[in-house]
Design a protein around this motif. Structure first.
Motif, short mmCIF file in Angstrom:
data_model
loop_
_atom_site.label_atom_id
_atom_site.label_comp_id
_atom_site.label_asym_id
_atom_site.label_seq_id
_atom_site.Cartn_x
_atom_site.Cartn_y
_atom_site.Cartn_z
N MET A 1 33.44 -3.46 4.03
CA MET A 1 32.71 -4.35 3.16
C MET A 1 33.70 -4.97 2.20
O MET A 1 34.41 -4.26 1.51
CB MET A 1 31.65 -3.55 2.40
N ASP A 18 26.88 -12.37 -1.27
CA ASP A 18 26.01 -11.47 -0.51
C ASP A 18 26.28 -10.01 -0.85
O ASP A 18 25.73 -9.12 -0.26
CB ASP A 18 26.14 -11.70 1.00
N ARG A 19 27.14 -9.76 -1.83
CA ARG A 19 27.50 -8.41 -2.24
C ARG A 19 27.55 -8.31 -3.75
O ARG A 19 27.94 -9.26 -4.41
CB ARG A 19 28.90 -8.05 -1.74
N THR A 79 21.87 -3.93 4.51
CA THR A 79 21.76 -4.33 5.91
C THR A 79 23.14 -4.51 6.54
O THR A 79 24.12 -4.70 5.83
CB THR A 79 20.96 -5.66 6.02
N ARG A 80 23.18 -4.47 7.86
CA ARG A 80 24.40 -4.80 8.59
C ARG A 80 24.39 -6.27 9.02
O ARG A 80 25.35 -6.76 9.58
CB ARG A 80 24.56 -3.89 9.82
N ASP A 81 23.33 -6.98 8.71
CA ASP A 81 23.15 -8.37 9.12
C ASP A 81 23.66 -9.30 8.00
O ASP A 81 23.06 -9.36 6.93
CB ASP A 81 21.66 -8.60 9.39
N ARG A 82 24.73 -9.99 8.28
CA ARG A 82 25.37 -10.84 7.26
C ARG A 82 24.41 -11.91 6.73
O ARG A 82 24.30 -12.11 5.52
CB ARG A 82 26.62 -11.50 7.84
N ALA A 85 21.70 -10.41 4.54
CA ALA A 85 22.23 -10.00 3.24
C ALA A 85 22.41 -11.21 2.32
O ALA A 85 22.16 -11.13 1.11
CB ALA A 85 23.55 -9.26 3.41
N GLU A 86 22.84 -12.33 2.89
CA GLU A 86 23.03 -13.54 2.10
C GLU A 86 21.71 -14.08 1.55
O GLU A 86 21.68 -14.69 0.49
CB GLU A 86 23.73 -14.62 2.93
N ARG A 93 25.71 -5.92 2.23
CA ARG A 93 26.01 -5.89 3.66
C ARG A 93 26.97 -4.76 3.96
O ARG A 93 27.98 -4.59 3.28
CB ARG A 93 26.61 -7.22 4.12
N ASP A 95 29.46 -3.31 6.88
CA ASP A 95 30.19 -3.86 8.01
C ASP A 95 30.43 -2.88 9.16
O ASP A 95 30.72 -3.31 10.26
CB ASP A 95 31.55 -4.39 7.55
#
Length: 176
Positions: A1, A18-19, A79-82, A85-86, A93, A95
């Protein structure tokens, strides 16, 4: 990440992040919603005291439903979905696939990951737990609460105690 934020809500390039930045993640709400790819991580976070709802426990898989649930319950989406997450305010997110590496990512982002002296959440359903008093009935699989402190989930009734699984999680967290 990767942490690509300036700390003011935008990335270094001016786009919406997104983070969370490290300071925000450490003080952020402990109410999380984990998507369908992060079920094992949800159990670890619950053991660390997070109110970590898991999407499949709610029968939710679709992106719009996840976003709505996070919004309606005041949860941060992990989530693992970029792209997802955005779209989620404060979305986080992940990774990597291995739970140990996922925990490392969260710790690097400022999430507190340690076991409390007393459990707060049920690892199975995320419900709050209460201590089981000596003399209270427990299932056959559980030790006697007079000998070993036990806890019972208010929602699903699961009884648990700090046994070998607790020790394994403590060891995993210490090794991060």
């Amino acid at each position: 990440m990767q942490d690509r934020t300036k700390g003011d809500g935008t990335g270094r390039d001016g786009t919406k992040r997104d983070r969370p930045d490290r300071s925000e993640a450490g003080s952020a709400s402990r109410r999380l919603l984990l998507d369908v790819m992060l079920g094992k991580l949800a159990r670890y976070l619950r053991m660390c005291g997070y109110d970590a709802a898991y999407a499949l426990d709610h029968g939710v898989e679709a992106d719009e439903a996840l976003l709505a649930l996070a919004r309606d319950e005041g949860r941060r989406l992990v989530t693992r979905d970029r792209q997802l997450a955005e779209r989620a305010p404060g979305g986080v997110r992940i990774d990597v696939r291995a739970v140990d590496d996922q925990l490392r990512e969260l710790r690097a982002a400022g999430f507190e990951l340690s076991l409390a002296d007393d459990p707060a959440r049920c690892g199975r359903c995320n419900g709050p737990v209460d201590p089981v008093e000596a003399g209270e009935p427990v299932p056959d699989y559980a030790p006697d609460p007079a000998d070993t402190p036990c806890h019972r989930c208010r929602d699903c009734g699961q009884v648990f105690w700090k046994g070998s699984h607790w020790d394994d999680v403590r060891e995993t967290l210490a090794g991060l």
